[in-house]
Write a protein that holds these residues in place. Structure first.
Motif, PDB file in Angstrom:
ATOM      1  N   LEU A 171      33.697  10.019  -8.139  1.00 42.18           N
ATOM      2  CA  LEU A 171      34.233  10.255  -7.395  1.00 42.18           C
ATOM      3  C   LEU A 171      33.309  10.927  -5.640  1.00 42.18           C
ATOM      4  CD1 LEU A 171      37.056  13.064  -7.856  1.00 42.18           C
ATOM      5  CD2 LEU A 171      36.737  10.728  -7.433  1.00 42.18           C
ATOM      6  N   GLY A 172      32.175  10.376  -6.343  1.00 41.47           N
ATOM      7  CA  GLY A 172      30.691  11.018  -5.215  1.00 41.47           C
ATOM      8  C   GLY A 172      29.612  11.871  -5.421  1.00 41.47           C
ATOM      9  N   SER A 173      28.901  11.953  -4.083  1.00 45.23           N
ATOM     10  CA  SER A 173      27.734  13.178  -4.329  1.00 45.23           C
ATOM     11  C   SER A 173      28.000  13.782  -3.161  1.00 45.23           C
ATOM     12  CB  SER A 173      26.064  12.810  -4.386  1.00 45.23           C
ATOM     13  OG  SER A 173      25.821  11.815  -4.227  1.00 45.23           O
ATOM     14  N   GLN A 174      29.037  13.204  -2.366  1.00 44.00           N
ATOM     15  CA  GLN A 174      29.041  13.931  -1.286  1.00 44.00           C
ATOM     16  C   GLN A 174      30.135  15.311  -1.318  1.00 44.00           C
ATOM     17  OE1 GLN A 174      30.646  11.003   1.944  1.00 44.00           O
ATOM     18  NE2 GLN A 174      28.816   9.821   2.584  1.00 44.00           N
ATOM     19  N   SER A 194      34.436  18.928  -5.731  1.00 42.52           N
ATOM     20  CA  SER A 194      36.006  19.212  -6.252  1.00 42.52           C
ATOM     21  C   SER A 194      36.418  20.047  -7.418  1.00 42.52           C
ATOM     22  CB  SER A 194      37.248  17.924  -7.098  1.00 42.52           C
ATOM     23  OG  SER A 194      36.808  17.001  -6.222  1.00 42.52           O
ATOM     24  N   ASP A 195      37.156  21.231  -7.012  1.00 42.85           N
ATOM     25  CA  ASP A 195      37.444  22.681  -7.061  1.00 42.85           C
ATOM     26  C   ASP A 195      38.667  22.147  -9.025  1.00 42.85           C
ATOM     27  OD1 ASP A 195      39.402  22.796  -5.746  1.00 42.85           O
ATOM     28  OD2 ASP A 195      38.041  24.538  -4.538  1.00 42.85           O
ATOM     29  N   LYS A 250      33.033  16.392 -15.344  1.00 45.41           N
ATOM     30  CA  LYS A 250      31.662  16.798 -15.308  1.00 45.41           C
ATOM     31  C   LYS A 250      31.406  16.927 -13.807  1.00 45.41           C
ATOM     32  CE  LYS A 250      26.508  17.108 -16.902  1.00 45.41           C
ATOM     33  NZ  LYS A 250      25.801  16.676 -17.551  1.00 45.41           N
ATOM     34  N   GLN A 251      30.865  18.017 -13.700  1.00 39.51           N
ATOM     35  CA  GLN A 251      30.457  17.846 -11.879  1.00 39.51           C
ATOM     36  C   GLN A 251      29.756  16.795 -11.570  1.00 39.51           C
ATOM     37  OE1 GLN A 251      28.960  21.426 -10.221  1.00 39.51           O
ATOM     38  NE2 GLN A 251      30.361  21.262  -7.919  1.00 39.51           N
ATOM     39  N   PHE A 252      28.423  16.679 -12.012  1.00 38.01           N
ATOM     40  CA  PHE A 252      27.513  15.662 -11.602  1.00 38.01           C
ATOM     41  C   PHE A 252      26.859  14.783 -12.822  1.00 38.01           C
ATOM     42  CE2 PHE A 252      28.151  18.345  -7.973  1.00 38.01           C
ATOM     43  CZ  PHE A 252      28.116  17.390  -6.814  1.00 38.01           C
ATOM     44  N   ASP A 307      41.193  17.386   4.330  1.00 36.72           N
ATOM     45  CA  ASP A 307      39.824  17.859   4.608  1.00 36.72           C
ATOM     46  C   ASP A 307      38.711  17.266   3.230  1.00 36.72           C
ATOM     47  OD1 ASP A 307      40.044  19.658   6.491  1.00 36.72           O
ATOM     48  OD2 ASP A 307      41.115  20.923   5.148  1.00 36.72           O
ATOM     49  N   GLU A 308      38.601  16.385   3.264  1.00 39.19           N
ATOM     50  CA  GLU A 308      38.338  15.411   1.742  1.00 39.19           C
ATOM     51  C   GLU A 308      37.120  14.509   2.409  1.00 39.19           C
ATOM     52  OE1 GLU A 308      42.352  14.212  -0.589  1.00 39.19           O
ATOM     53  OE2 GLU A 308      41.536  12.483   0.780  1.00 39.19           O
ATOM     54  N   HIS A 309      37.679  14.347   3.896  1.00 40.78           N
ATOM     55  CA  HIS A 309      36.279  13.670   4.035  1.00 40.78           C
ATOM     56  C   HIS A 309      36.281  13.915   6.158  1.00 40.78           C
ATOM     57  CE1 HIS A 309      32.832  10.539   4.761  1.00 40.78           C
ATOM     58  NE2 HIS A 309      32.904  10.674   3.869  1.00 40.78           N
ATOM     59  N   VAL A 310      35.932  13.638   6.823  1.00 40.66           N
ATOM     60  CA  VAL A 310      35.381  13.424   8.017  1.00 40.66           C
ATOM     61  C   VAL A 310      36.419  12.582   8.862  1.00 40.66           C
ATOM     62  CG1 VAL A 310      33.183  15.067   8.391  1.00 40.66           C
ATOM     63  CG2 VAL A 310      33.685  12.167   8.735  1.00 40.66           C
ATOM     64  N   ASP A 311      36.705  11.761   8.711  1.00 37.82           N
ATOM     65  CA  ASP A 311      37.582  11.030   9.563  1.00 37.82           C
ATOM     66  C   ASP A 311      37.980   9.665   8.044  1.00 37.82           C
ATOM     67  OD1 ASP A 311      35.583   8.941   8.503  1.00 37.82           O
ATOM     68  OD2 ASP A 311      34.262   8.970  10.841  1.00 37.82           O
ATOM     69  N   ASP A 312      38.693   8.650   9.055  1.00 38.43           N
ATOM     70  CA  ASP A 312      39.489   8.079   7.787  1.00 38.43           C
ATOM     71  C   ASP A 312      39.093   6.701   7.216  1.00 38.43           C
ATOM     72  OD1 ASP A 312      40.872  10.686   6.711  1.00 38.43           O
ATOM     73  OD2 ASP A 312      43.093   9.018   8.576  1.00 38.43           O
ATOM     74  N   HIS A 313      37.503   6.527   7.511  1.00 42.84           N
ATOM     75  CA  HIS A 313      36.657   5.272   7.520  1.00 42.84           C
ATOM     76  C   HIS A 313      37.196   4.406   6.238  1.00 42.84           C
ATOM     77  CE1 HIS A 313      33.829   7.774   5.757  1.00 42.84           C
ATOM     78  NE2 HIS A 313      33.216   5.789   5.115  1.00 42.84           N
TER      79      HIS A 313
END
Length: 158
Positions: free
Chosen positions: A6-9, A40-41, A50-52, A97-103
């Protein structure tokens, strides 16, 4: 084996993790699943996570998997298709609230249109996506880096 990354952002993607948990609980997924959950929580109940991961851990998990489930991040997608992995990409959406836009919808559509990945519009489509990737042959990723470099060199040379 299925690897979820799920990336690191600094955005959560609980919806995707919950969808995987539900499919494991229903018996739809019986593969081993491991996730790098990032920010993610949601705590998965039916698979390890694992978180990262550091680079070596990430490479090991990606190397073991035959299916990679990810968000619509370009780096995660390209990295996996370069290695010949079957990729399911689900976009992070602003309304959750998963990102700032839907790009990520557009990015996923581009990769899907090139027959490189299974692109979904929502985590609720994951069951169908898993069936699809098991039966579908994707095209091999072709880098256009050399074409871009050649174009820049021609421009500079005038």
């Amino acid at each position: 084996m299925i690897f979820i990354t799920l990336g690191s952002q600094k955005f959560q993607f609980n919806r995707l993790l919950q969808a995987v948990d539900e499919l494991i609980e229903k018996g739809v997924i019986d593969d081993e699943v491991f996730a790098q959950v990032g920010y993610s929580d949601y705590e998965p109940k039916h698979f390890e996570y694992k978180q990262f991961l550091d680079r070596e851990e990430f490479a090991a998990q990606e190397g073991k998997c035959n299916i990679l489930i990810t968000h619509g991040g370009t780096g995660a997608i390209i990295g996996a298709v370069k290695k010949g992995k079957k990729v399911i990409a689900v976009p992070r959406l602003a309304k959750y609230d998963e990102h700032v836009d839907d790009h990520q919808l557009q990015l996923i559509a581009q990769f899907k249109g090139q027959n490189l990945i299974c692109g979904l519009e929502d985590a609720s489509e994951l069951e169908e996506g898993l069936k699809f990737v098991k039966e579908h042959d994707f095209d091999e990723y072709q880098s256009n880096t050399k074409t871009i470099i050649d174009s820049i060199e021609r421009f500079i040379e005038g």
